[in-house]
Each structure stands twice: as C-alpha cells, then as structure tokens.
Design a protein around this motif. Structure first.
Motif, short mmCIF file in Angstrom:
data_model
loop_
_atom_site.label_atom_id
_atom_site.label_comp_id
_atom_site.label_asym_id
_atom_site.label_seq_id
_atom_site.Cartn_x
_atom_site.Cartn_y
_atom_site.Cartn_z
N GLY A 10 63.28 37.58 82.26
CA GLY A 10 62.57 38.84 82.24
C GLY A 10 61.78 39.06 83.50
O GLY A 10 61.97 38.37 84.50
N LEU A 11 60.88 40.03 83.42
CA LEU A 11 60.02 40.39 84.54
C LEU A 11 58.62 39.85 84.28
O LEU A 11 58.06 40.06 83.19
N VAL A 12 58.07 39.16 85.26
CA VAL A 12 56.73 38.59 85.12
C VAL A 12 56.00 38.70 86.45
O VAL A 12 56.64 38.70 87.50
N GLN A 13 54.69 38.79 86.38
CA GLN A 13 53.90 38.83 87.61
C GLN A 13 53.74 37.44 88.20
O GLN A 13 53.80 36.43 87.48
N ALA A 14 53.53 37.39 89.48
CA ALA A 14 53.27 36.12 90.15
C ALA A 14 52.10 35.41 89.47
O ALA A 14 51.10 36.03 89.12
N GLY A 15 52.28 34.11 89.29
CA GLY A 15 51.28 33.32 88.59
C GLY A 15 51.52 33.21 87.10
O GLY A 15 50.88 32.39 86.43
N GLY A 16 52.43 34.00 86.59
CA GLY A 16 52.73 33.99 85.17
C GLY A 16 53.71 32.89 84.78
O GLY A 16 54.10 32.06 85.60
N SER A 17 54.10 32.93 83.51
CA SER A 17 54.98 31.90 82.96
C SER A 17 56.12 32.53 82.17
O SER A 17 55.99 33.64 81.63
N LEU A 18 57.22 31.81 82.11
CA LEU A 18 58.35 32.15 81.26
C LEU A 18 58.95 30.86 80.75
O LEU A 18 58.87 29.82 81.42
N ARG A 19 59.58 30.95 79.58
CA ARG A 19 60.34 29.82 79.09
C ARG A 19 61.78 30.26 78.84
O ARG A 19 62.02 31.17 78.03
N LEU A 20 62.68 29.62 79.53
CA LEU A 20 64.10 29.89 79.34
C LEU A 20 64.65 28.93 78.29
O LEU A 20 64.23 27.78 78.20
N SER A 21 65.61 29.43 77.54
CA SER A 21 66.32 28.61 76.56
C SER A 21 67.80 28.67 76.84
O SER A 21 68.32 29.68 77.34
N CYS A 22 68.49 27.60 76.50
CA CYS A 22 69.94 27.56 76.63
C CYS A 22 70.49 26.91 75.36
O CYS A 22 70.26 25.72 75.12
N ALA A 23 71.17 27.71 74.57
CA ALA A 23 71.74 27.24 73.32
C ALA A 23 73.18 26.82 73.54
O ALA A 23 73.97 27.57 74.13
N ALA A 24 73.53 25.64 73.05
CA ALA A 24 74.87 25.11 73.23
C ALA A 24 75.62 25.09 71.91
O ALA A 24 75.04 24.82 70.85
#
Length: 120
Positions: A10-24
């Motif tokens: 997604g879109l996030v501002q600098a300094g922010g956080s994201l968590r990616l997931s990968c389902a197998a």
C-alpha cells in the motif's frame, strides 16, 4: 508445486510501517526456505530478506537491516515481512519466493508481487 500470493502492500508515509504477508499453497510449506525480494521502477530485482525452513535463521540485505523483520508461521503456511521506518527508497514491488535451499542463488517459485509506495 508451490503457489505464492502476497498481500499487505500500500501507500505509507516515510517513517511509517507495513507488514507484508505471503500465503503459500500446499502442505509442504515447511520444506521451503522463503525470501522477499523487491524491484523498483527502472531497477533490477534485489534481495531483501530470507528465512530458513524452521525460521531459526534469517539473513537481510544491508539496506533493510535493523528496519525489516522476516518471520514465518508454518502452521499457517505464511511468511511475513514487517517493515518499519520506511523510506521513499523502499518503494518497489515486493515479491516473495520459495526454494528448498536457504540463501539460494535462484528461487524456484515466485508470487505475483505487491506494490509498496512510500511518500516523502
């Protein structure tokens, strides 16, 4: 055969956080080491992080060390990439990949990618 599906971009501002997931898919997820890669526009795909089959060992690119954390849940057939202190330079399409060997030079299976955009 392993099928991988990424989510969480997604879109996030600098300094922010994201968590990616990968389902197998499949019942042999724990047999594979997993990796995250990324590709920015006009650049080659680059390694980000990898985790061993059990999750006991991890390895990171210098550019993300201390900011990103790779983890996995073998019961859920899922690998994660927690991304903190994001920078505009982290903007890219992020891919997860699977291989039988930890820190493999070439991965056998790839997901379709998820876009991460970090605004300044």
């Amino acid at each position: 055969q392993v099928q991988l599906v990424e989510s969480g971009g997604g879109l996030v501002q600098a300094g922010g956080s994201l968590r990616l997931s990968c389902a197998a898919s499949g019942r042999t997820f724990s047999s594979y080491a997993m990796g995250w890669f990324r590709q920015a526009p006009g650049k080659e795909r680059e390694f980000v992080a990898t985790i061993s089959r059990s999750g006991a060992s991890t390895y990171y690119a210098d550019s993300v060390k201390g900011r990103f954390t790779i983890s996995r849940d073998n019961a859920k057939n899922t690998v994660y990439l927690q991304m903190n202190s994001l920078k505009p330079a982290d903007t890219a399409v992020y891919y997860c990949a699977a291989d039988l060997n930890f820190r493999s030079a070439e991965y056998d299976y790839w997901g379709q990618g998820t876009q991460v955009t970090v605004s300044s």
